[in-house]
Enzyme design. Structure first.
Site, short mmCIF file in Angstrom:
data_model
loop_
_atom_site.label_atom_id
_atom_site.label_comp_id
_atom_site.label_asym_id
_atom_site.label_seq_id
_atom_site.Cartn_x
_atom_site.Cartn_y
_atom_site.Cartn_z
N GLY A 206 43.91 46.84 28.86
CA GLY A 206 44.87 46.62 29.92
C GLY A 206 45.64 47.87 30.27
O GLY A 206 45.66 48.85 29.51
N GLU B 17 39.22 48.34 18.98
CA GLU B 17 37.99 47.68 19.45
C GLU B 17 37.45 48.31 20.72
O GLU B 17 36.23 48.30 20.94
CB GLU B 17 38.22 46.19 19.65
CG GLU B 17 39.28 45.83 20.66
CD GLU B 17 39.50 44.32 20.76
OE1 GLU B 17 39.06 43.59 19.85
OE2 GLU B 17 40.11 43.88 21.74
N ASN C 1 41.98 34.93 30.04
CA ASN C 1 40.77 35.53 29.51
C ASN C 1 40.44 34.96 28.13
O ASN C 1 39.35 34.50 27.88
CB ASN C 1 40.90 37.05 29.43
CG ASN C 1 41.08 37.68 30.79
OD1 ASN C 1 40.44 37.27 31.75
ND2 ASN C 1 41.94 38.67 30.89
N GLY D 69 40.65 40.14 20.66
CA GLY D 69 40.85 40.71 19.33
C GLY D 69 42.30 40.86 18.94
O GLY D 69 42.60 41.38 17.85
N LYS E 298 55.08 37.40 39.09
CA LYS E 298 55.09 36.71 40.39
C LYS E 298 56.37 37.01 41.17
O LYS E 298 57.03 36.10 41.69
CB LYS E 298 54.93 35.20 40.19
CG LYS E 298 53.60 34.77 39.58
CD LYS E 298 52.44 35.01 40.52
CE LYS E 298 51.13 34.49 39.93
NZ LYS E 298 49.97 34.75 40.82
#
Length: 501
Positions: free
Chosen positions: A269, A292, A382, A386, A406
């Site tokens: 992200g 990861e 999603n 991990g 929002k």
């Protein structure tokens, strides 16, 4: 020049359509791929074409799909587009498939990424009929040079009854030597400790193995990975990065970690990636990473010499980051090591190495419970991915998020999270652009005071304070973790009803 130099497997070359024809309705299919890297590019599209033709004839053709994590539009997107999936595990980020999952059309098994391989070995998922795995090359002895992700490829190759290989010549041949595939795992009671004490220590093989008798087709392709551009860091993400870096300075000064920190893990992200950018200008040197996914921020740290090495299971680069890696692939050998995800995310190793875990969240509540997977309690975004593997076992963990979503209609700090992925017992530090709340060693009521004061947006801070005060007064005999049960999820209910918390 062909990348298939094994005479036995070279005789099994086939077109994508011929390979797809070997998948039957109802099969469970294990597929390579992790965060858009290393997924097969041709066979799933050909399989989607078969499914579409079957639907036109009024026939049902669906499969169960197992992966490492998210894949790409040529897999999840193509198969979702023809309603070709009955089950999906353990992680997905494709928007079309997400809609089908939330509509109840696809059964979704959202699992910790370190658990998927072992649960497949335990037989919890049933038989694996077919594995479709992308590799960079097939060597004369039948060993496979892995590609840009390892994920669960080792386990799928071992467990599947039939194997289809996609040999992708787009992948740099220089990827040989970037991998460490551990073959020492076993099911209880035969397990032994995993002897890894440093992020770059090799404990396995540089190649994947496959029983040649199981390989039913080898398909040659030339197609790139999917890349997702990362949002440019904004003022909020820079503020969170600065807070986190300053907190690490205090931890070093307190003698709780060395000047070069402990191995870093950064979730996927833009915000966690921005934190890595914040470390570029910090004073820390000789950094390591046990994570990861390698995003652009880790590549930047490698290029700057701040990071000496990174162990992961996959790349998750932007288009620019991917091109930078491809242009300089040789310079990263010896500094980048890809492992199977049951090792990259293994709780034993995360705990032993003392990882610093940095992950995003959707929301946190006043007591420190974190929701990283569901919107308004019911709709999957999603998945847990991990984050739990690292957060539960980290030496120090951080969860980061903007305080509002929002356009201010949603507060990321709420009285009670609508879904719990990480309990208050596992969460160390919360960060929003408003501030940082160190929750270690605090009682629930002290955590609430700190989270409200430091992480909540001013537009919602007084309401949270009022909630806590009234909850404490309502039941004098139950003040350990005081809640007003008829109001605890009232903010979420208000948003669903009125469009604003």
């Amino acid at each position: 020049m062909s990348r298939i130099s094994c005479p036995v497997l070279a005789r099994r070359t086939a077109s994508a359509a011929e390979a797809a024809a070997l998948v039957r309705p109802g099969d469970s299919v294990g597929i390579s791929g992790f965060t858009g890297a290393g997924f097969p590019k041709a066979v799933p599209v050909a399989l989607a074409d078969r499914m579409q033709a079957a639907r036109a004839r009024g026939e049902d053709f669906q499969i169960g799909l197992w992966s490492g994590a998210s894949t790409g539009p040529a897999v999840d997107g193509a198969l979702a587009g023809v309603h070709g999936l009955s089950k999906r595990l353990p992680y997905n980020s494709d928007p079309d498939l997400r809609r089908l999952i939330n509509a109840g059309e696809v059964d979704y098994v959202d699992a910790h990424l370190s658990h998927a391989a072992q649960q497949a070995w335990f037989g919890f998922y049933g038989d694996l009929d077919v594995a479709i795995i992308e590799v960079a090359a097939v060597l004369p002895n039948g060993l496979l040079v892995p590609g840009t992700s390892l994920g669960n490829n080792k386990t799928w190759l071992e467990r599947a009854h039939k194997v289809v290989l996609e040999v992708n010549s787009w992948l740099p041949r220089d990827l040989e030597g970037f991998h460490d595939v551990y073959y020492g795992a076993a099911v209880p009671p035969h397990r032994i400790p995993i002897q890894l004490t440093h992020p770059m220590q090799r404990i396995g093989d540089p190649y994947l193995r496959v029983d040649p008798s199981k390989v039913v087709a080898v398909v040659e392709t030339h197609a790139p990975d999917r890349n997702s551009p990362l949002d440019e860091p904004d003022d909020n993400s820079r503020a969170m990065a600065a807070l986190l870096v300053d907190f690490l300075r205090h931890e070093v000064a307190a003698g709780r970690m060395p000047p070069g920190l402990l191995p870093l893990q950064s979730g996927v992200g833009s915000t966690p990636n921005a934190v890595m950018e914040g470390l570029l200008t910090a004073e820390f040197e000789g950094l390591t990473s046990f994570t990861e996914v390698i995003q652009d921020g880790l590549l930047d740290l490698l290029d700057a010499g701040k990071l000496t090495s990174v162990s992961a299971t996959s790349f998750g680069l932007s288009p620019a980051g991917q091109q930078r890696f491809l242009d300089n692939v040789g310079s990263y050998k010896g500094r980048v090591l890809l492992r199977s995800q049951d090792i990259s995310n293994h709780p034993e190793l995360v705990r032993r190495l003392g990882v610093i875990a940095i992950n995003g969240m959707i929301e946190a509540d006043i007591y420190g419970n974190v929701n990283s997977s569901h919107v308004m309690g019911s709709a999957i975004m999603n998945g847990v991915g991990g984050s739990g593997d690292f957060a539960r076992n980290a030496y120090l963990n951080f969860f980061v998020s903007d305080s509002l979503a929002k356009g201010g209609a949603i507060s990321s700090i709420v009285p009670m999270v609508s879904h719990v992925d990480h309990t208050e017992h596992d969460v160390h530090v919360l960060i929003t652009e408003q501030g940082l709340a160190d929750l270690r060693g605090l009682s629930p009521t002290d955590r609430a005071d700190r989270v409200i004061a430091h992480c909540a947006h001013p537009d919602y801070r007084d309401r949270l304070r009022d909630y806590v005060d009234r909850a404490r007064a309502a039941r004098p005999e139950a003040r350990h973790t005081p809640h007003l049960l008829d109001e605890a999820l009232g903010w979420h209910a208000a948003y669903l009803r009125e469009g604003r918390m």
